[in-house]
Scaffold this active site. Structure first.
Site, short mmCIF file in Angstrom:
data_model
loop_
_atom_site.label_atom_id
_atom_site.label_comp_id
_atom_site.label_asym_id
_atom_site.label_seq_id
_atom_site.Cartn_x
_atom_site.Cartn_y
_atom_site.Cartn_z
N SER A 8 41.49 29.41 101.80
CA SER A 8 40.20 29.84 101.25
C SER A 8 39.47 28.71 100.53
CB SER A 8 40.38 31.01 100.29
OG SER A 8 41.04 30.58 99.12
N ARG A 9 40.20 27.70 100.10
CA ARG A 9 39.52 26.64 99.34
C ARG A 9 38.45 25.92 100.14
NH1 ARG A 9 44.90 25.56 95.93
NH2 ARG A 9 44.28 26.90 94.21
N TYR A 35 36.49 28.25 89.64
CA TYR A 35 37.28 29.32 90.29
C TYR A 35 38.08 28.87 91.51
CZ TYR A 35 33.14 30.84 93.24
OH TYR A 35 32.10 30.95 94.09
N GLU A 36 38.99 29.70 91.89
CA GLU A 36 40.00 29.40 92.93
C GLU A 36 40.75 28.11 92.62
OE1 GLU A 36 37.95 31.57 96.64
OE2 GLU A 36 39.85 30.55 96.99
N GLY A 37 41.15 28.02 91.36
CA GLY A 37 41.86 26.83 90.90
C GLY A 37 40.87 25.82 90.35
#
Lengths: 264, 391, 395
Positions: B245-246, B366-368
């Protein structure tokens, strides 16, 4: 129910400009589009199809071979069938001859329950072909419709017909024709699967003869009206242009000027 | 506009033109209002569903159009982001929420949930983060206790994108607290399940059209068949999801930055100062040149990463982290510079770059966070060079 | 018939293709001009061709055998709604009077409805020599079929040479059917009418292509020559109190219409109609969002109750209803003062408002085409200028 939607391919007139030196139309880069009002007509047909399962929508156009593009667009959005009337014999047709040619094409599709048009086409702006086709077909036509519901028995349409300052609720027996205004709906965009299906579609043009049209009623010879001259509208030259003024200064100057001219 | 040859498929090009038109005609006229009032773009997502654009990452067998090429989806996110990432994150979060099912779900689970998501009739959300478990996802406290043919969930999830709006949630909960990250499992929880409620909707700096909300589980009973994979595999699904997803976050960043560049260049060509357009100033045109170059670099890195993932490569965490980190840092820089190019106008809400700059910040978080991304890349380098040091 | 291309003469210069307003001409594989179905035989290209390779072949002599001399007189369709005459009827009488005098024929107004005899008097006062009244229950509510049937019957009986109707939703709705019924031509939305004294033909000028070009149209061999005219294009004839004429009451045998009008809803009554307004404040794309029409309403109030207009861009964006739209696809207006705020001035907008007495434009873009028609143009941000105008008006 079988609904026929009549579409026209038009140049995007909002992009057309006049070359001030030659006083001619600059068409370079002007795209051909589906007449915007026809998009609303198509959307109305597709919404009726969704509301009445088993309904078939046929998109019909008259024009040059490249008008197949708008039929493909219609299929992309959900039309089931298409008919492209493409014939040199119809060249030069005015609204009388055009509406005759289209009425023959509609009739060749059987006896549709509903024939839907856009209110007018943005290149000609006549608003005559919808009512005209209906007259050739001998069916009623309600013009400038913004809402349409079909009774469950499929025998009558209840529509809202807009006028300049009011609207009427009108009941029409089917078969009938409608012309549709912009406020009727927001046309959908084509779906991915619809586009894929449209891409594979090979559209065979139909001739006027194949629709059973009488050649004597087609084309320039059967058209009572003739364009005798085309010219650019006289350019109106602007008056004063105030640049660089402070907003308050411009406003005061304007109000003084309006009062001076006794306009307010 | 000249563009690099990324060898995009016909499908990718078709989707790009569809999304571009959709973003211009549907999203652009409403983006300022969605942002100002914090309105979730449900109508836009439903319309995308009708256009067959909500299932670009879902295989045909489950109602989508995915054929092994992830670029159509990446490009769809990019085009939507070019106009509004508040809308694009609401779109993309469905992918994030569906990924655990796609990666670890059973055939039954896929058949049950994915077709409705592909049609845009149901929305999905991914629920990992908790008040005390952000970057340290292994420290989550939401628990799932097996009771007969059910699991009982208790705990709170925080900052869940599409929270409250989504119908299907992939929720991570601890099934064995002695095993740390290896004791985490993933469950599919449907909206409306008794014991599952929503807390406050967050009032955010940017991406204000998106819904960010708390999920509250109070003795929430979930059928055991909603467990994805086996117990204890949740953390694997969580990390695998992030790996794929990244690049999607990178796509948001690239689209957003491209949108800001579009605004900045158009403005710089029209705005006259000292009798000439401001783009004629070298200082300013160099700024634009760097913005454009960095956007293209991020795009190239991201597309290459996506191709690598699609090719079946085993080890791509490093590249996923690189494109997320590089593209989002780039987007922050480019949107900030776009505001600078527009000067005072850029700071005003009448122009869209102000919103773009506010929106950009979340991409670094977000997402890390981008610090976590650097950790991932650093860790990978350390591993990769382990042999080299000995040699 | 139609366009003839002399391939021998054609030098493949492409001048005709550039000139064609319909995009119907191109060069074929051999570099010679060719026309496609879009050709309307308008003849623009014949003037552009430097070598005279193009010509319009006259249509074959019609064998329809219409004796033009049998058709005399100018007719105006006098539109009424719910028992009140529409303003366009008086405008048409004003223009019809001019045409009738050029032709040396009487001017007739045709009135259709149920219980509308009282409307004949104002028609005489505004210039009608004769009023033909078809009063029938089937005409109580407007339906295109019944109105077309009635007017077609009257046309066949009396044989007027020209028939004018308002290009209103009613006129545009049923007059096309009349044209089909009597097999004649109809020119929509005319902005200019004249008579060719040599041929007695009605010269009908109308905009096409969103107002980018004007076309002059004739209907040489068919009668009546029919035209619709947009409201506000012509000025109403002043009333001559006490003037009267011949009232002819026609009894028609009409079927009960299959289409039924169940209800008429005046939903727009609270809104001022741009078509009748003396002052109009119009908003365009520059307004940015629907809420900003509130600023224009404030200005309209400060001007003592102006109507709110909108460009197509503002209507298409869904900011305001099409009721307010000014332009080719909206309404034609002719107010004393027209204030365009954030309207760029697309040609299709200009054709709907450029005969306003005084046009004021406020726009950020100094090159906006709206300034080309504005009597006073203010280059500036409407959000700064408009509040100042409101302040100045209230001062």
């Amino acid at each position: 129910m079988h609904i026929v939607v009549c579409l026209k391919q038009v140049p995007n007139t909002t992009q057309v400009k006049i070359n001030p030196e030659t006083n001619t139309l600059v068409r370079d880069g002007v795209e051909s589009i589906m007449n915007p009002f026809d998009e609303n007509a198509l959307e109305m047909a597709l919404q009726l199809k969704e509301a009445h399962p088993g309904t078939r929508v046929t998109a019909l156009t008259m024009g040059p071979p490249q008008a197949a593009d708008i039929l493909k667009e219609a299929v992309g959005r959900g039309a089931d069938d298409v008919l492209l009337l493409c014939d040199r014999a119809v060249a030069g047709s005015d609204t009388l001859a055009t509406s005759y040619a289209i009425s023959c094409a509609v009739r060749s599709l059987g006896a549709p329950d509903l024939v839907i048009f856009g209110k007018q086409a943005i290149d000609g702006d006549t608003a005559q072909v919808g009512p005209g086709v209906a007259d050739w077909l001998g069916i009623p036509c309600v013009a400038c419709v913004r809402k349409c519901e079909i009774a469950a028995d499929g025998k009558t349409a209840t529509v809202e017909r807009v006028s300049e300052d009011a609207y009427d609720v009108v009941e029409a027996p089917l078969p009938c024709a409608l012309t549709v205004v912009k406020e009727a709906n927001v046309p959908r965009m084509a779906s991915l699967r619809g586009k894929m299906a449209a891409r594979k579609l090979a559209i065979e043009p139909t001739t006027a003869a194949a629709t059973g049209a009488d050649p004597a009623l087609l084309g320039l010879a059967a058209s009572p009206t003739h364009v005798v001259r085309i010219f650019s509208p006289p350019a109106k030259t602007g008056g004063a242009k105030w640049e660089g003024l402070e907003p308050a200064e411009a406003a005061q100057k304007l109000v003084a000027e309006l009062k001076n001219r006794k306009l307010v | 506009m000249a563009e690099l040859n990324y060898g995009l498929s016909e499908l990718a090009l078709e989707i790009r033109s569809m999304m571009r038109e959709f973003a211009q005609t549907r999203v652009k006229p409403v983006r300022a209002e969605l942002d100002e009032k914090g309105i979730f773009p449900i109508d836009l997502l439903r319309e995308l569903g009708k256009m067959d654009l909500m299932g670009l990452y879902i295989p045909e067998a489950y109602g989508g159009t995915f054929d092994g090429d992830s670029l159509p989806n990446i490009i769809a996110v990019e085009e939507l982001s070019r106009v509004c990432i508040g809308v694009s994150v609401s779109f993309a979060a469905n992918g994030l929420g569906s990924d655990p099912i796609l990666i670890g779900g059973s055939e039954e689970q896929k058949k049950k949930y994915l077709p409705a998501i592909a049609r845009g009739e149901k929305l999905a959300a991914y629920a990992l983060t908790e008040p005390n478990a952000g970057s340290d996802a292994g420290s989550i406290r939401t628990t799932a206790v097996k009771k007969g043919d059910k699991y009982v969930l208790n705990g709170t999830k925080q900052w869940i994108t599409n929270g409250g709006e989504a119908d299907v949630y992939c929720v991570f909960a601890v099934t064995d607290k002695n095993r740390g990250a290896r004791g985490v499992s993933c469950f599919i929880v449907e909206k409306g399940t008794p014991g599952f409620s929503f807390g406050k909707k967050e009032n955010k700096m940017g991406i204000r059209a998106s819904a960010t909300r708390e999920l509250i589980f109070e003795d929430c009973e979930v059928p055991a068949e909603n467990l994805i994979g086996r117990e204890g595999t949740g953390f694997i699904w969580a990390m695998k999801t992030f790996d794929v997803s990244r690049p999607g976050i990178a796509a948001q960043a690239i689209g957003l930055a491209q949108g800001a560049l579009d605004e900045a260049v158009s403005y710089a060509k029209v705005r006259q100062q000292f009798g000439r357009p401001v783009i004629a100033n070298q200082g300013l045109s160099w700024m634009l040149a760097e913005m454009a170059t960095k956007i293209e670099a991020a795009r190239a890195l991201t597309y290459a990463t996506v191709r690598t993932i699609d090719s079946g490569a085993k080890d791509y965490s490093k590249f996923s982290a690189m494109c997320k980190m590089y593209a989002s840092d780039m987007a922050m820089e480019v949107t900030t510079n776009a505001v600078q190019v527009l000067g005072g106008y850029g700071y005003m809400k009448e122009y869209p770059v102000e919103k773009m700059m506010r929106d950009a910040k979340i991409l670094q978080i977000y997402e890390g966070t981008n610090q976590i991304q650097r950790d991932i890349i650093g860790l990978a380098l350390n591993k990769e060079y382990a042999g080299a040091a000995k040699a | 018939m139609g366009l003839l291309i002399d391939r021998e003469k054609c030098i493949g210069c492409g001048a005709c293709a550039a000139q064609c307003p319909f995009g119907a001409l191109s060069l074929d594989a051999e570099g010679k001009a060719q026309a496609n179905e879009a050709c309307t035989a308008c003849g623009s290209c014949t003037e552009a061709c430097p070598v005279g390779a193009l010509k319009i072949e006259a249509a074959e002599k019609k064998s329809a055998g219409i004796d033009l001399a049998e058709w005399r007189g100018v007719w105006v369709y006098a539109e009424q709604r719910e028992g009140a005459l529409h303003g366009v009827s008086f405008e048409l009488l004003g223009e019809g009077r001019v045409l009738a005098e050029k032709l040396g024929v009487p001017l007739t107004a045709v009135l259709l409805g149920s219980g509308v005899e009282a409307l004949a008097a104002p028609l005489f006062e505004h210039g009608a020599d004769r009023v033909i009244l078809a009063d029938h229950p089937a005409l109580a509510a407007y339906t295109a079929e019944a109105y077309a049937e009635a007017l077609s019957a009257l046309v066949r009986k009396y044989k007027p040479e020209a028939l004018l109707a308002g290009a209103t939703t009613i006129g545009r709705g049923f007059v096309p059917r009349v044209a089909i019924e009597v097999r004649t031509g109809l020119t929509a939305d005319c902005t200019g009418l004249d008579i060719d004294p040599a041929t007695r033909r009605l010269l009908q000028t109308r905009p096409a292509f969103g107002g980018n070009i004007m076309a002059c149209i004739e209907c040489p061999d068919h009668r009546p020559q029919m035209a619709t005219v947009r409201p506000k294009v012509f000025k109403a004839a002043p009333a001559q109190p006490g003037r009267t004429g011949e009232l002819v009451k026609e009894t028609l045998d009409l079927k009960a219409p299959a289409v039924r009008v169940l209800e008429t809803v005046h939903a727009m009554e609270n809104e001022k109609n741009v078509a009748d307004a003396e002052i109009i404040v119009t908003g365009g794309r520059g307004l940015g969002k629907p809420e900003n029409f509130a600023l224009l309403r404030e200005l309209a109030d400060a001007l003592g109750g102006a109507a709110i207009g909108a460009s197509r861009a503002a209507v298409d964006a869904g900011w305001i209803s099409a009721f307010h739209q000014v332009g080719q696809t909206g309404k034609t207006v002719r107010p004393k003062v027209y204030i365009a705020c954030g309207v760029s001035g697309q040609i299709q907008h200009l054709v709907g408002m450029n005969s306003s007495d005084t046009i004021i434009a406020i726009n950020k873009d100094p090159d906006a085409p709206i300034f080309g028609v504005a009597d006073i143009g203010i280059v500036g941000d409407l959000f700064q200028v408009v509040p100042e105008i409101i302040r100045a008006l209230k001062a």
